[in-house]
Structures are given as C-alpha cells and as structure tokens.
Scaffold this active site. Structure first.
Site, PDB file in Angstrom:
ATOM      1  N   HIS A  15       0.881  -1.221   0.031  1.00  0.00           N
ATOM      2  CA  HIS A  15      -0.029  -0.024  -0.042  1.00  0.00           C
ATOM      3  C   HIS A  15       0.958   1.179  -0.021  1.00  0.00           C
ATOM      4  O   HIS A  15       1.052   1.794   0.907  1.00  0.00           O
ATOM      5  CB  HIS A  15      -0.814   0.181   1.469  1.00  0.00           C
ATOM      6  CG  HIS A  15      -1.602  -1.163   1.275  1.00  0.00           C
ATOM      7  ND1 HIS A  15      -1.441  -2.200   1.791  1.00  0.00           N
ATOM      8  CD2 HIS A  15      -2.936  -1.269   1.156  1.00  0.00           C
ATOM      9  CE1 HIS A  15      -2.089  -3.261   1.796  1.00  0.00           C
ATOM     10  NE2 HIS A  15      -3.442  -2.762   1.505  1.00  0.00           N
ATOM     11  N   HIS A  36      -3.603   3.068  -3.053  1.00  0.00           N
ATOM     12  CA  HIS A  36      -3.888   2.401  -1.828  1.00  0.00           C
ATOM     13  C   HIS A  36      -3.278   1.280  -1.595  1.00  0.00           C
ATOM     14  O   HIS A  36      -2.742   0.839  -0.739  1.00  0.00           O
ATOM     15  CB  HIS A  36      -5.387   2.713  -1.609  1.00  0.00           C
ATOM     16  CG  HIS A  36      -5.862   2.225  -0.156  1.00  0.00           C
ATOM     17  ND1 HIS A  36      -5.707   2.997   0.852  1.00  0.00           N
ATOM     18  CD2 HIS A  36      -6.037   0.616   0.117  1.00  0.00           C
ATOM     19  CE1 HIS A  36      -6.201   2.239   1.952  1.00  0.00           C
ATOM     20  NE2 HIS A  36      -6.344   0.779   1.644  1.00  0.00           N
ATOM     21  N   GLU A  77     -17.538  -3.650  24.770  1.00  0.00           N
ATOM     22  CA  GLU A  77     -16.906  -5.156  24.784  1.00  0.00           C
ATOM     23  C   GLU A  77     -15.615  -4.920  24.096  1.00  0.00           C
ATOM     24  O   GLU A  77     -14.552  -5.412  24.411  1.00  0.00           O
ATOM     25  CB  GLU A  77     -17.905  -6.285  24.692  1.00  0.00           C
ATOM     26  CG  GLU A  77     -18.904  -6.363  25.776  1.00  0.00           C
ATOM     27  CD  GLU A  77     -20.105  -5.619  25.500  1.00  0.00           C
ATOM     28  OE1 GLU A  77     -21.273  -5.816  26.155  1.00  0.00           O
ATOM     29  OE2 GLU A  77     -20.166  -4.711  24.214  1.00  0.00           O
ATOM     30  N   HIS A  91     -28.616 -14.243  25.652  1.00  0.00           N
ATOM     31  CA  HIS A  91     -28.067 -14.099  26.570  1.00  0.00           C
ATOM     32  C   HIS A  91     -27.144 -15.484  27.037  1.00  0.00           C
ATOM     33  O   HIS A  91     -26.305 -15.516  27.679  1.00  0.00           O
ATOM     34  CB  HIS A  91     -28.300 -13.625  27.819  1.00  0.00           C
ATOM     35  CG  HIS A  91     -28.585 -12.033  27.750  1.00  0.00           C
ATOM     36  ND1 HIS A  91     -29.314 -11.341  26.796  1.00  0.00           N
ATOM     37  CD2 HIS A  91     -28.326 -10.976  28.620  1.00  0.00           C
ATOM     38  CE1 HIS A  91     -29.174  -9.813  27.084  1.00  0.00           C
ATOM     39  NE2 HIS A  91     -28.469  -9.871  28.066  1.00  0.00           N
TER      40      HIS A  91
END
Length: 653
Positions: free
Chosen positions: A26, A256, A402, A464
């Site tokens: 890149h 890129h 998280e 859950h």
C-alpha cells in the site's frame, strides 16, 4: 531542498521500492503520511537507539497498519532493521511482514492491520502510562503515546468507542495524527462517510487541531501544541493528498493497495530529486537523521541512573518490583473454600479477586458495565474508577463497550508493567472476538473473564445464553480456555492465567452454584488444572468407562458415575488447550487409548468433544439456541441430569 525534504523523499523512495519489489502493498497512504511521520521520528520521538524496548520510550502505534513500509523505512533510519529487511518486505520469515507485528520487528509497538484497533490499543498504552506515572512519579513515566491513523481507522466503531474513553479519562499524553487523504480502497471516502471529525472528537472531549499535512511548520507546531495540552488527548487532522509526490498518480485511490508501475516510480523519483537507484539511502540523510542519537542515549542513561537512585526508597522499590517482576514469579495468596458448600464459579472469581487485589497493585481492569454480575463491584468500590477518581484508581469503567475493552487491554499489556483483566457475559465475547484473536497473535497474557457461561442464565433467554461461544473461542490458536468445575478449580485457573507470559486466557464462569469439591476427597483438584485435563475421580485398575467434562458438568459426571456398577473414571478438563499441549504419554495416562467407552458433557456445542470420545462417542451438549425459562427447567428439558446422561451412555455402551 531542505534536509527534511530530502529525508522525506528518501523515505518515499523506500516505500515505492519496497512495495514494487514485493509486488504487493500500500504505497499511497504511506506517502501521504510520510511528512508527519518523518518529522515525528526525526525531531520529536524519544527513544533509545541502542534498546528498542527501553521502558520510558515514546510509543508510536501505526494504527494504519497497511502503511507498514513507512514505519519500516523509519525503523531502518533508527538502526533497528537493515536495508536487506526492507528489500524482503512481505517475504516469508522477514522482519518486514505485510502489516507490523510486535513480536517480530524491533521498534514495532503493536500488531496492526485490523483497522481501528491500533487507535483503540493506543488508549490502553496511554492508560498504562497515566497509571504508572501516578504510582512511580512523573519523572519516571513521562513519555507520550503517538498514533498514526487513517480514514479506515476512524470508520471502525472500535476506534470511536475507545476515543470516548480517552476523552473521559483525560489522557493528555495521547496524540493521534489522522492522515485525512480522503481516499480509501474503493474510492473517495465521501462515498462512504460524511463525518465531521472535528465536531465528533471535540464532543468526545479531545483537543482537535487541523493542519496541512504537507506543511512542515504546521506539523511541528501541532505536535508541540499536543504536548502542551495535558488535560485532553489530541487529534491532529492532517489534510493530505494520497500518494503525495507521485508524478501522475497523486490523489488516485489505485495507489491505496497497488504497487506503482516502474515508469511511475522512475518519474516520481525524478520529481522528488532522487536518483533511479533502488533502495537509495545516502549517508548524509542517515547522518542528519541520527544527529540527535547521542542526546537520546544520554537521556536514556540519565533516566536509568535516576531510577536506580530512587530504588533506595522502599515504597518506590516495592512498586518498581511489581512493575518489572516476571509473571511466573508472582506470589499470590489465594483464599480457601469450604468443601460441600455451593458457590457459583463467578462468585469464586470475585472472592479470589477480593483476596489478592491488595497484594497485586499492578492488577487493573474492570467490567463492560456488568460489575455486580461479573463480581468486580468490590474491586471498583475499593479502588475507584480510573481517571474519574484519579489516575491511581484501578477500576476501568469501560461501559457497554466490549470490543473497546478487549483492545484497550491489549494496549495496556503491550505497554508493559501492568496485569489487565476485563469482564463481561460469555455471549458478548463475540463483540470482543477480533481483539481476543489479536491478544493471541501478539502473545499477550491478557485475562478475559466471561461469566454466565451457559443456558443456566435462564430467564434472560437465548440472546444471553451462550451455546457456541466456548467451542468458538477454542478455535483461536494460543488462547487458553479455562472452564473451572468449582471454586477450587477457579482459584487454580486464575493462578494459571495470571502467571502466563505469552498466552491470553479466557475464564468461563457459571451463574449457578456448584458444589465445592473437597481436596481431601479429590486431591488432584488443587494442581490438576495446570495440565488442562486430569483424573478427578478414579477406579481400581483399568476403567470400563471414562466420563469427561468441563465446568458445571463435572459435578454432573460425578453424580452420573454413581449410577453405574462398572468401573468409571471421571476426568475434569477445564482447559482443552493446556491438555492438548501435554506430552502424549500424559494424555494416554488420563485417557487410555484402549478404553473406548467414553462420554463427555458440556453445556455448549458438542462437536469438539469428539476429539476425546471418538466419532461414535457419547456427548451430552447443546447444539441449538436456548429459551427463556428458569435454569433448572432448561436443565431438565435439555437432559442435563445424571439419569438422562446415564441413559445415553447405556444405550451406546
């Protein structure tokens, strides 16, 4: 052409040549960032030229990991890697892989590539620096954390969540440069993003500066202004041009992720004032770049002398010992548990945490807004929330973040000196997963505490209730899975995790109470977990049947064994990873090959257990989503009873 201009031109030449030789890489972003990064490294970055791991060095995290040839070029000028390493870019076994890897290359601070995580990890670096500065003194810890980020980094939500915490935590020694070249792999960023990053980051309590990313005076001033702002992290938005300096391809999104063609490189080198010679690094550039190295060496030596002098102070010496002590040498005084009582392993973890937190002042961490459920509430109440209650506070209030929590823990561990942990429900480990993978890839002994590890979560229902999560995490190489059967195994598993040097650990803990095993009756429970799997309850001679389980299902196996008149061995396997790593002789002692009547139980996916019981062996598990109901009801519905397990075994054997 100034000396700085010449150095930047040489760096761009190395970028083009390295990518072209590898025919992969890149170049565009690396060239647009070259002005800032070269000025930072050559004029501002504080490091020891003779020791890339010197503890008080400034940390530089290339969050835009695809711009790796830029970093490698600067590390070559630092003297950390050779020109041959540059020529071997992206080749097998080289020190210059496609994206930087911390355990391979001197001077690389973090393994980056998955965008956003480098910036998130940098918040962990800055957190560790701030905490240790409070504990050891500003003269001992006075370094900065610098980051080079890209458009792609800021498009990943993990970066923004971490930035919110950095602002809340007043991490004034965190300076992030955003190379805003407005190009990404698929084309202009305006096709995918309309964010006003100044407004966003100011709203996150950052200082925001904007510069022409190719104006050297503006770059220098922005870095100095970032250093002067001690109460807020700083974002420097550098407005740049993709592939700056290219002869005909400036601003092209094709640069890129594609090497420049030979004719383009030739014309670009002419434009930059470079000869056509490949991997050109003239002596005057090296000499000018390294002209401040003697001063950097003296600074490092003076720092070490200052630290040596401070060791005469008993309080400093004690804390410094904790910061520098190798993990295996940790001395931990664990609590005792009463056999026969019922205790959830999450409660046992909380009891252990309460017992050892004072003797481990480098233990820092927290929960993703689940403190009472994760049993970290007392830790928080005892030591306060980091930054909000002072930089010496030890609880990291991550909020409902998280993924950010996991990435920040990686940064804390990479910085060094601290023992980080983070907790949430097991089902939300999916949010953490890529950062957990990065923990393993970077050889970081981070501790992940996952409570509510099965359908026994009950009424919260299938969203859950983890089903596939333990098995899924076991698929990550070099990640230690720890699912203890009771409070004593929890203690042993936590000791294993905290004493790791290179591997991260995942602790899977129950919501429901489990009987505490009596070491007098089951003596192997004390040290057996260190080998991953061990004989918990044996019989006379060769067993007719072997029952294997982890976690809450170990007590189920003990009860099931009582329903048979034949000779039964019960094996507890809190860690498949640690068991698999044992010598073949040990594994055969625990699971004799001649004993083919085997059954396993775990409240999760069944597939991986066939490795131990055979393709035709019995596995009691859950291969479907759960339901919203009391845990005991679900246990009966799903057959997690001694009677049903025994029935399954009798039907097979």
């Amino acid at each position: 052409m100034t000396q700085t201009d010449k150095t930047i031109a040489v760096v761009k030449g190395l970028i083009m040549d390295g990518v072209a030789k590898a025919n992969s890489g890149h170049p565009g972003g690396a060239m647009s960032s070259a002005d800032y990064a070269t000025i930072l490294f050559s004029e501002f970055l504080n490091f020891n030229p003779d020791d890339s791991r010197w503890f008080n060095r400034d940390r530089f995290i290339l969050s835009a990991g695809h711009e790796s040839m830029l970093l490698y070029s600067l590390l070559h000028l630092n003297g950390f890697i050779s020109i041959e390493d540059i020529k071997n870019f992206r080749q097998f076994g080289s020190l210059t892989p496609g994206h930087p890897e911390v355990h391979l290359t001197p001077g690389v601070e973090a393994t980056t590539g998955p965008l956003g995580q480098g910036l998130a990890m940098s918040v962990g670096f800055a957190t560790a620096e701030a905490y240790l500065r409070e504990k050891l003194g500003a003269d001992v810890m006075d370094h900065y954390t610098y980051v080079l980020s890209s458009d792609g980094d800021l498009q990943e939500p993990v970066a923004m969540g971490a930035a919110a915490l950095a602002g809340l935590w007043n991490l004034g020694k965190l300076i992030v440069y955003y190379d805003s070249n407005k190009i990404q792999l698929a084309g202009p960023t305006c096709k995918a993003d309309c964010t006003d990053h100044r407004k966003v980051f100011e709203g996150l309590c950052w200082q925001v500066l904007e510069v022409d990313g190719h104006n050297h005076d503006e770059i220098r001033k922005a870095i100095r202004d970032g250093q002067l702002e001690t109460g807020k992290p700083t974002l420097i938005i550098g407005h740049t041009t993709m592939a700056k300096g290219c002869a005909t391809m400036e601003g092209s999104h094709k640069t890129h992720g594609e090497p420049l063609k030979a004719d383009e490189i030739k014309a670009t080198k002419k434009k930059l004032g470079l000869p056509e010679e490949e991997f050109y690094v003239p002596g005057d550039v090296v000499d000018a770049y390294r002209s401040r190295f003697d001063g950097l060496r003296k600074n490092a030596a003076d720092w070490q002398a200052m630290v040596d002098g401070k060791l005469a102070d008993a309080g400093f010496a004690e804390m410094w010992g904790h910061v520098t002590k190798p993990r295996p040498e940790l001395s931990i005084d664990w609590p005792e548990f009463t056999p026969g009582e019922s205790m959830a392993t999450r409660k046992a973890w909380g009891t252990c945490l309460d017992a050892v937190m004072e003797s481990l002042p480098t233990l820092v961490g927290g929960s993703a807004d689940l403190d009472p459920s994760n049993q970290t509430a007392n830790f928080r109440n005892t030591y306060g929330d980091f930054a909000v209650d002072g930089f010496g506070a030890r609880n990291l209030a991550f909020g409902v973040r998280e993924f950010n929590m996991a990435a920040i823990m990686n940064g804390i561990q990479l910085h060094g000196g601290l023992l980080p942990f983070g907790a949430t429900f097991l089902t939300f480990s999916d949010y953490c997963r890529n950062a957990i993978r990065m923990s393993a890839l970077q050889e970081l002994p981070v501790l992940y505490v996952f409570t509510h590890d099965s359908f026994w979560v009950g009424e919260d229902g299938p969203t859950h209730q983890p089903i596939e999560h333990v098995s899924s995490l076991r698929l990550i190489p070099d990640l230690i899975d720890l699912r203890p059967a009771d409070a004593n195994e929890t203690k042993a598993c936590l000791d294993i995790a905290l004493k790791q040097e290179k591997m991260p650990s995942t602790l899977f803990l129950t919501r429901q109470g489990l009987p505490i095993l009596d070491p007098a009756e089951y003596p192997a429970v004390t040290d057996g977990p260190r080998k991953g799997g061990y004989v918990l309850k044996d019989c006379e001679g060769t067993p007719d049947l072997i029952l294997i389980a982890s976690g809450s299902e170990v007590s189920l196996c003990l009860e099931t064994a009582k329903l048979f008149k034949r000779k039964v061995r019960v094996v507890s396997m809190p860690s498949a990873k640690l068991f698999d790593d044992q010598p073949e002789s040990y594994k055969n002692d625990v699971l004799p090959p001649e004993v083919t009547a085997r059954a396993a139980a775990e409240a999760g996916r069944t597939t991986l257990w066939h490795k131990y019981v055979g393709l035709n062996g019995v596995v009691l598990g859950v291969d479907h989503f759960g339901a919203s109901a009391p845990g005991k009801i679900l246990s009966d519905k799903y057959g997690f009873t001694p009677e049903n397990f025994a029935r399954m075994i009798r039907e097979k054997y």
